[in-house]
Design an enzyme around this catalytic site. Structure first.
Site, PDB file in Angstrom:
ATOM      1  N   ASP A  32       0.844  -1.200   0.000  1.00  0.00           N
ATOM      2  CA  ASP A  32       0.000   0.000   0.000  1.00  0.00           C
ATOM      3  C   ASP A  32       0.876   1.245   0.000  1.00  0.00           C
ATOM      4  OD1 ASP A  32      -2.160   1.965   0.842  1.00  0.00           O
ATOM      5  OD2 ASP A  32      -3.275   0.095   1.056  1.00  0.00           O
ATOM      6  N   ASN A  33       0.372   2.320  -0.632  1.00  0.00           N
ATOM      7  CA  ASN A  33       1.103   3.607  -0.548  1.00  0.00           C
ATOM      8  C   ASN A  33       0.434   4.561   0.445  1.00  0.00           C
ATOM      9  OD1 ASN A  33      -1.173   4.510  -1.842  1.00  0.00           O
ATOM     10  ND2 ASN A  33      -0.092   5.586  -3.484  1.00  0.00           N
ATOM     11  N   PHE A  35      -2.316   6.196   0.393  1.00  0.00           N
ATOM     12  CA  PHE A  35      -3.017   7.389  -0.106  1.00  0.00           C
ATOM     13  C   PHE A  35      -4.373   7.521   0.590  1.00  0.00           C
ATOM     14  CE2 PHE A  35      -5.782   9.223  -3.645  1.00  0.00           C
ATOM     15  CZ  PHE A  35      -5.604  10.518  -3.202  1.00  0.00           C
ATOM     16  N   ASP A  57       4.153   1.834  -4.223  1.00  0.00           N
ATOM     17  CA  ASP A  57       3.125   2.349  -5.126  1.00  0.00           C
ATOM     18  C   ASP A  57       2.995   1.385  -6.308  1.00  0.00           C
ATOM     19  OD1 ASP A  57       1.833   3.951  -7.201  1.00  0.00           O
ATOM     20  OD2 ASP A  57       2.135   5.623  -5.806  1.00  0.00           O
ATOM     21  N   THR A  91      -2.810   4.565 -11.565  1.00  0.00           N
ATOM     22  CA  THR A  91      -2.914   3.489 -10.567  1.00  0.00           C
ATOM     23  C   THR A  91      -3.671   2.300 -11.154  1.00  0.00           C
ATOM     24  OG1 THR A  91      -2.762   4.989  -8.691  1.00  0.00           O
ATOM     25  CG2 THR A  91      -3.881   2.897  -8.289  1.00  0.00           C
ATOM     26  N   TYR A 144     -11.802   7.105 -12.960  1.00  0.00           N
ATOM     27  CA  TYR A 144     -12.024   5.856 -12.214  1.00  0.00           C
ATOM     28  C   TYR A 144     -12.702   4.822 -13.111  1.00  0.00           C
ATOM     29  CZ  TYR A 144     -13.677   2.879  -8.335  1.00  0.00           C
ATOM     30  OH  TYR A 144     -13.944   1.826  -7.488  1.00  0.00           O
TER      31      TYR A 144
HETATM   32  P1  NAD Z   1      -9.832   2.348  -0.065  1.00  0.00           P
HETATM   33  O1  NAD Z   1      -9.571   3.701  -0.617  1.00  0.00           O
HETATM   34  O2  NAD Z   1     -10.162   2.223   1.385  1.00  0.00           O
HETATM   35  O3  NAD Z   1      -8.636   1.358  -0.367  1.00  0.00           O
HETATM   36  C1  NAD Z   1      -7.773   1.495  -1.479  1.00  0.00           C
HETATM   37  C2  NAD Z   1      -6.360   1.232  -0.993  1.00  0.00           C
HETATM   38  O4  NAD Z   1      -5.459   1.338  -2.112  1.00  0.00           O
HETATM   39  C3  NAD Z   1      -5.895   2.252   0.038  1.00  0.00           C
HETATM   40  O5  NAD Z   1      -5.282   1.600   1.114  1.00  0.00           O
HETATM   41  C4  NAD Z   1      -4.914   3.123  -0.726  1.00  0.00           C
HETATM   42  O6  NAD Z   1      -3.929   3.716   0.105  1.00  0.00           O
HETATM   43  C5  NAD Z   1      -4.334   2.125  -1.706  1.00  0.00           C
HETATM   44  N1  NAD Z   1      -3.785   2.749  -2.907  1.00  0.00           N
HETATM   45  C6  NAD Z   1      -4.343   3.713  -3.686  1.00  0.00           C
HETATM   46  N2  NAD Z   1      -3.515   4.021  -4.701  1.00  0.00           N
HETATM   47  C7  NAD Z   1      -2.415   3.231  -4.577  1.00  0.00           C
HETATM   48  C8  NAD Z   1      -1.220   3.094  -5.296  1.00  0.00           C
HETATM   49  N3  NAD Z   1      -0.972   3.831  -6.396  1.00  0.00           N
HETATM   50  N4  NAD Z   1      -0.300   2.190  -4.872  1.00  0.00           N
HETATM   51  C9  NAD Z   1      -0.521   1.426  -3.762  1.00  0.00           C
HETATM   52  N5  NAD Z   1      -1.639   1.541  -3.021  1.00  0.00           N
HETATM   53  C10 NAD Z   1      -2.587   2.419  -3.424  1.00  0.00           C
HETATM   54  O7  NAD Z   1     -11.023   1.732  -0.950  1.00  0.00           O
HETATM   55  P2  NAD Z   1     -11.791   0.338  -0.831  1.00  0.00           P
HETATM   56  O8  NAD Z   1     -13.224   0.668  -0.710  1.00  0.00           O
HETATM   57  O9  NAD Z   1     -11.146  -0.534   0.162  1.00  0.00           O
HETATM   58  O10 NAD Z   1     -11.587  -0.231  -2.310  1.00  0.00           O
HETATM   59  C11 NAD Z   1     -10.650  -1.268  -2.579  1.00  0.00           C
HETATM   60  C12 NAD Z   1     -10.790  -1.674  -4.043  1.00  0.00           C
HETATM   61  O11 NAD Z   1     -12.114  -2.149  -4.300  1.00  0.00           O
HETATM   62  C13 NAD Z   1     -10.543  -0.539  -5.033  1.00  0.00           C
HETATM   63  O12 NAD Z   1      -9.826  -1.035  -6.134  1.00  0.00           O
HETATM   64  C14 NAD Z   1     -11.931  -0.145  -5.452  1.00  0.00           C
HETATM   65  O13 NAD Z   1     -11.945   0.398  -6.756  1.00  0.00           O
HETATM   66  C15 NAD Z   1     -12.677  -1.459  -5.392  1.00  0.00           C
HETATM   67  N6  NAD Z   1     -14.108  -1.239  -5.189  1.00  0.00           N
HETATM   68  C16 NAD Z   1     -14.611  -0.814  -3.996  1.00  0.00           C
HETATM   69  C17 NAD Z   1     -15.965  -0.582  -3.857  1.00  0.00           C
HETATM   70  C18 NAD Z   1     -16.576  -0.136  -2.548  1.00  0.00           C
HETATM   71  O14 NAD Z   1     -17.779   0.105  -2.498  1.00  0.00           O
HETATM   72  N7  NAD Z   1     -15.855  -0.028  -1.457  1.00  0.00           N
HETATM   73  C19 NAD Z   1     -16.829  -0.769  -4.940  1.00  0.00           C
HETATM   74  C20 NAD Z   1     -16.285  -1.170  -6.157  1.00  0.00           C
HETATM   75  C21 NAD Z   1     -14.936  -1.422  -6.267  1.00  0.00           C
END
Ligand code: NAD
Ligand code: UDP
Length: 316
Positions: A32-33, A35, A57, A91, A144
């Site tokens: 994780d980065n 963000f 990243d 990303t 996105y």
């Molecule tokens: P979140 O933002 O809590 O988690 C995303 C994680 O990715 C974070 O820990 C962030 O720091 C890390 N991250 C972002 N950019 C990065 C990079 N360049 N390098 C390394 N790490 C990076 O969101 P979430 O809800 O836990 O979502 C997780 C995944 O599930 C995502 O890919 C999201 O698109 C997908 N998703 C989530 C939902 C939802 O409702 N929560 C719905 C559809 C899809």
């Protein structure tokens, strides 16, 4: 014991997935980065000697010997993915290329956390996997939506061209503990506002719909998908078909928290989808999966989580 890489492991969903994979006796690496993720989400796992934490990243290559990769790294909340849209595209696209390249090199299975956003503002309801979607390619959500669509393309191409063992799931709105309190998504916003006695901000007239899935159901679906044979690639919808208007959600949260908060109406962001509900017949058939947790039960656990956070720090 499998060694499993979870990108986005410190995020909301990633932290729950890391815990479940460890509980089931796997070795887990969270990449994780930070963000939008937080160390706090995974700190309770750090005593486990089979858990490793990497700050990295996904837009840069990363090499490690693993059996499986869950690719979750990507900001998921509109305010966060729109903060730096170019980075969001990088990303999704470069992250997918780097994880697919790694999977190809070490012959790992790789699962992409895609999204219901690939359907855009859908003109077909409920959404089935064979619907191609209705996405504005230059709108404010496109970094996105299109990023995730290209990721799906890359996953399919690495499979057909290089035989990479891929899996694609399309996740519908998911909520639960470990969401960031300022994430900006509707469930966390409404709960935090209600618990603090602040106005509940409904965007538009609140008649747009979403289907809300509790995170434990999603994690079950993800793991079942990873366990399928190499002949099933997806994409497969993973979501809860219960459909609610945003106004209904606001009223439910007020009711369940016993809050005195008032509902206020703010402008609807552009390209905000008007309706969303998964058709989950494919997941039922191929994964023998369906969500078990009703909205009220999931909200109860999520409200308790944010209540605990606010007791620790009332200023969040
Ligand atoms: P979140 O933002 O809590 O988690 C995303 C994680 O990715 C974070 O820990 C962030 O720091 C890390 N991250 C972002 N950019 C990065 C990079 N360049 N390098 C390394 N790490 C990076 O969101 P979430 O809800 O836990 O979502 C997780 C995944 O599930 C995502 O890919 C999201 O698109 C997908 N998703 C989530 C939902 C939802 O409702 N929560 C719905 C559809 C899809
Ligand atoms: N929304 C809202 N108030 C908020 C946050 C979101 O009315 O404080 C609305 C938003 O406009 C959208 C729905 O709730 O119609 C879900 O928003 P979220 O950002 O959680 O997810 P997404 O739009 O990506 O499904």
């Amino acid at each position: 014991m499998k060694r499993i890489l979870v990108t986005g492991g410190a995020g909301f969903i990633g932290s729950h997935l890391c815990k479940r994979l460890l509980d089931e006796g796997n070795e887990v690496i969270s990449l994780d980065n930070y963000f939008t993720g937080q160390k706090k989400n995974i700190v309770s796992l750090m005593d486990n000697p089979y858990f490793e934490v990497v700050r990295h990243d996904v837009t840069s290559p990363y090499f490690v010997e693993v059996d499986e990769i869950y690719n979750l790294a990507c900001p998921a909340s509109p305010i966060h993915y729109q903060y730096n849209p170019i980075k969001t595209v990088k990303t999704s696209v470069m992250g997918a290329i780097n994880m697919l390249g790694l999977a190809k090199r070490v012959r790992a299975k790789v699962l992409q956390a895609s999204t219901s956003e690939v359907y855009g503002d859908p003109q077909v309801h409920p959404q089935k996997e064979d619907y191609w979607g209705h996405v504005n390619p230059i709108g404010q959500r496109s970094c996105y939506d299109e990023g995730k669509r290209v990721s799906e393309t890359l996953f399919m191409n690495y499979h057909t061209q290089n035989n990479v063992r891929i899996k694609i799931i399309r996740i519908f709105n998911t909520y639960g503990p470990n969401m960031h309190p300022h994430d900006g998504r509707v469930v966390s916003n409404f709960i935090v506002q209600a618990l603090k006695g602040q106005d509940i901000t409904v965007y538009g007239d609140g008649q747009q719909t979403r289907s809300f899935q509790y995170v434990d159901d999603l994690v079950n679906g993800m793991m079942k998908m990873m366990a399928t044979g190499d002949d099933f690639l997806g994409p497969v919808n993973i979501g809860n078909p219960g459909e609610f208007t945003i106004l209904e959600l606001a009223e439910k949260v007020i009711d369940m928290t016993g809050s005195k908060s008032k509902i206020i109406y703010q402008p609807l962001p552009s390209d905000d989808p008007m309706q969303r509900k998964p058709d989950i017949s494919l997941a039922k058939e191929k994964l023998n999966w369906e969500p078990k947790i009703q909205l009220e039960d999931g909200l109860k656990k999520t409200i308790a989580y944010f209540d605990g956070l606010l007791k620790e720090n009332p200023n969040i």
